[in-house]
Design a protein around this motif. Structure first.
Motif, mmCIF file in Angstrom:
data_model
loop_
_atom_site.group_PDB
_atom_site.id
_atom_site.type_symbol
_atom_site.label_atom_id
_atom_site.label_comp_id
_atom_site.label_asym_id
_atom_site.label_seq_id
_atom_site.Cartn_x
_atom_site.Cartn_y
_atom_site.Cartn_z
ATOM 1 N N CYS A 184 -15.614 -11.596 17.222
ATOM 2 C CA CYS A 184 -14.403 -11.309 16.449
ATOM 3 C C CYS A 184 -14.592 -10.206 15.424
ATOM 4 N N THR A 185 -13.520 -9.443 15.242
ATOM 5 C CA THR A 185 -13.390 -8.478 14.158
ATOM 6 C C THR A 185 -12.060 -8.776 13.476
ATOM 7 N N GLY A 186 -12.101 -9.046 12.164
ATOM 8 C CA GLY A 186 -10.886 -9.400 11.434
ATOM 9 C C GLY A 186 -10.571 -8.386 10.354
ATOM 10 N N ALA A 187 -9.303 -8.312 9.957
ATOM 11 C CA ALA A 187 -8.898 -7.365 8.914
ATOM 12 C C ALA A 187 -7.609 -7.821 8.248
ATOM 13 N N VAL A 188 -7.472 -7.425 6.978
ATOM 14 C CA VAL A 188 -6.233 -7.631 6.223
ATOM 15 C C VAL A 188 -5.852 -6.315 5.564
ATOM 16 N N ILE A 189 -4.565 -5.981 5.643
ATOM 17 C CA ILE A 189 -3.986 -4.861 4.899
ATOM 18 C C ILE A 189 -3.127 -5.468 3.797
ATOM 19 N N LEU A 190 -3.513 -5.253 2.548
ATOM 20 C CA LEU A 190 -2.750 -5.799 1.428
ATOM 21 C C LEU A 190 -1.426 -5.048 1.243
ATOM 22 N N PRO A 191 -0.449 -5.652 0.565
ATOM 23 C CA PRO A 191 0.850 -4.991 0.385
ATOM 24 C C PRO A 191 0.763 -3.605 -0.235
ATOM 25 N N SER A 192 -0.240 -3.367 -1.097
ATOM 26 C CA SER A 192 -0.384 -2.049 -1.733
ATOM 27 C C SER A 192 -0.699 -0.950 -0.733
ATOM 28 N N ARG A 193 -1.234 -1.313 0.437
ATOM 29 C CA ARG A 193 -1.549 -0.335 1.485
ATOM 30 C C ARG A 193 -0.604 -0.430 2.677
ATOM 31 N N SER A 194 0.380 -1.316 2.606
ATOM 32 C CA SER A 194 1.282 -1.549 3.732
ATOM 33 C C SER A 194 2.544 -0.702 3.603
ATOM 34 N N ALA A 195 2.942 -0.068 4.690
ATOM 35 C CA ALA A 195 4.140 0.782 4.681
ATOM 36 C C ALA A 195 5.400 -0.012 4.383
ATOM 37 N N THR A 196 5.408 -1.299 4.734
ATOM 38 C CA THR A 196 6.578 -2.145 4.490
ATOM 39 C C THR A 196 6.455 -2.937 3.194
ATOM 40 N N GLY A 197 5.277 -2.888 2.570
ATOM 41 C CA GLY A 197 5.035 -3.720 1.403
ATOM 42 C C GLY A 197 4.693 -5.151 1.756
ATOM 43 N N ARG A 198 4.574 -5.440 3.059
ATOM 44 C CA ARG A 198 4.217 -6.795 3.504
ATOM 45 C C ARG A 198 2.764 -6.837 3.952
ATOM 46 N N LEU A 199 2.071 -7.893 3.571
ATOM 47 C CA LEU A 199 0.681 -8.096 3.982
ATOM 48 C C LEU A 199 0.590 -8.248 5.496
ATOM 49 N N ILE A 200 -0.461 -7.650 6.074
ATOM 50 C CA ILE A 200 -0.713 -7.730 7.519
ATOM 51 C C ILE A 200 -2.125 -8.277 7.707
ATOM 52 N N HIS A 201 -2.266 -9.283 8.541
ATOM 53 C CA HIS A 201 -3.551 -9.972 8.735
ATOM 54 C C HIS A 201 -3.765 -10.149 10.239
ATOM 55 N N GLY A 202 -4.926 -9.737 10.731
ATOM 56 C CA GLY A 202 -5.144 -9.839 12.178
ATOM 57 C C GLY A 202 -6.595 -9.932 12.564
ATOM 58 N N GLN A 203 -6.813 -10.107 13.865
ATOM 59 C CA GLN A 203 -8.168 -10.129 14.388
ATOM 60 C C GLN A 203 -8.181 -9.932 15.900
#
Length: 378
Positions: A116-135
């Motif tokens: 597995c490789t996991g990642a989170v994009i916090l709202p400060s880096r998100s184009a929509t302002g919504r947190l993105i979390h995946g793997q």
């Protein structure tokens, strides 16, 4: 030749734990049976007879019951619904611990670890302002035939949705309180010295929490049999990576609005106290997390779910890549990135693609609506 399914089955359940389990077992009976067969056959291949297998499995039932009696009730319901022995459902939920302990007894090493490789994009880096979390979930390619997406209408806590092996209580997922969790394989020299709560139950407990502090508590303090990395996020703008040894947890915080983790230890404190034992089986981990971070940074300051997908599709150094195509292991099993999972917990939406190295079609699953198949990713 491996053919990717277009989507994973969607199972939605409600009611008491036993009732939910029966609904789950009935709806996913074929996949639950295949899950059980995969891990039972692993134990047989390792030379364990029925008595030895039963002993390993039975050791975990009291631990599960002490952690949450409703988990055992739900597993009994799954067994009833799928018409398989209860012990087989316990095996599915403790397969990491049971199979690894059997390997220690027989001296046969693992050749296809749960990567597995996991990642989170916090709202400060998100184009929509919504947190993105995946793997990306790396494991046996055959498990593309056993995984499901499970939605639970919870009578005692927030509703939640989890991508999991059929028969499992949780793997990765999110809940209606905006909490999400993913997990990655880790290994240390402290592993399997004692029994501990199986990992799927810890992830499930995190998903049952209304508050992220309690989800973090479940991950951080629960005794485990083995190491594991778990990333916990909350849609309001928080994420933390927990590198977990069986008896100690080491937090890692976001860097420039991102969390990225593969399968090697990163915490300097952890590395000063324990030995990373996973490098022989996952040497590619050293560049997988670096590749994902570099690809995301190259996209600029504002990132989208499509940017995260593109990073997870990375095929650098294939077949030992972020997105792993089916490849034979030393003992002839096929290993692959079984699924790519992308979650936006604020909207309650999860997109999942089976075997993404050979299939770029996602299905959108929702805490509120029916699944929808999407167009193939670029």
């Amino acid at each position: 030749m491996t053919i990717a399914p277009q989507s994973f089955p969607f199972v939605s359940v409600s009611g008491s734990p036993r009732e939910r389990g029966r609904q789950y077992g009935e709806a996913a009976a074929d996949r639950v049976r295949i899950s059980a067969e995969i891990y039972a056959s692993q134990l047989t291949d390792l030379g364990l007879d029925e008595r030895a297998t039963a002993g390993l499995i039975s050791d975990f039932v009291p631990l599960m019951e002490d952690f949450g009696a409703h988990y055992v009730e739900e597993m009994r319901g799954i067994a009833e619904g799928a018409d398989i022995p209860f012990e087989h459902v316990v095996l599915i939920n403790a397969r990491t611990e049971i199979v690894s302990m059997a390997r220690l007894e027989t001296g046969i090493p693992e050749d296809d670890p749960d990567g597995c490789t996991g990642a989170v994009i916090l709202p400060s880096r998100s184009a929509t302002g919504r947190l993105i979390h995946g793997q990306n979930w790396d494991w046996r390619a055959k498990c593309a035939e056993t995984a499901i997406v499970l939605r639970v209408a919870n009578d005692d806590g927030p509703d939640f949705m989890t991508f999991t092996e059929a028969g499992g209580l949780a793997r990765c997922g999110m809940n209606a309180a905006g909490i999400a969790i993913t997990a990655n394989y880790l290994e240390s020299d402290r592993d399997y010295k004692t029994r501990g709560v199986p990992l799927p139950l810890i992830r499930r407990k995190a998903l049952e929490q209304q508050h992220v502090a309690l989800a973090m508590r479940a991950v951080a303090i629960t005794p485990k049999a083995c190491a594991n990395n778990m990333i916990v996020s909350q849609s309001g703008g928080w994420a933390i990576d927990f590198e977990c040894a069986p008896d100690e947890t080491f937090p890692l915080y976001p860097d420039d609005g991102l969390v990225v983790h593969a399968n090697h230890w990163l915490s300097p404190v952890a590395l000063s106290k324990l030995k990373d034992m996973g490098i022989p089986s996952t040497p590619d981990s050293f560049y997988r997390d670096w590749r994902v971070r570099e690809l995301l940074q190259a996209k600029g300051r504002k990132l989208t779910a499509e940017d995260l997908k593109a990073a997870f599709f990375d095929d650098f150094a294939t077949p030992y890549a972020v997105c792993r195509p089916p490849r034979p292991t030393a003992r002839g099993n096929l290993s692959a990135t079984v699924a790519m999972v992308i979650m936006e917990p604020e909207t309650g939406v999860m997109e999942v693609a089976p075997l993404p190295a050979i299939n770029r079609t996602f299905t959108r699953y929702s805490l509120a609506d029916d699944p929808v198949e999407l167009e193939a990713a670029e």
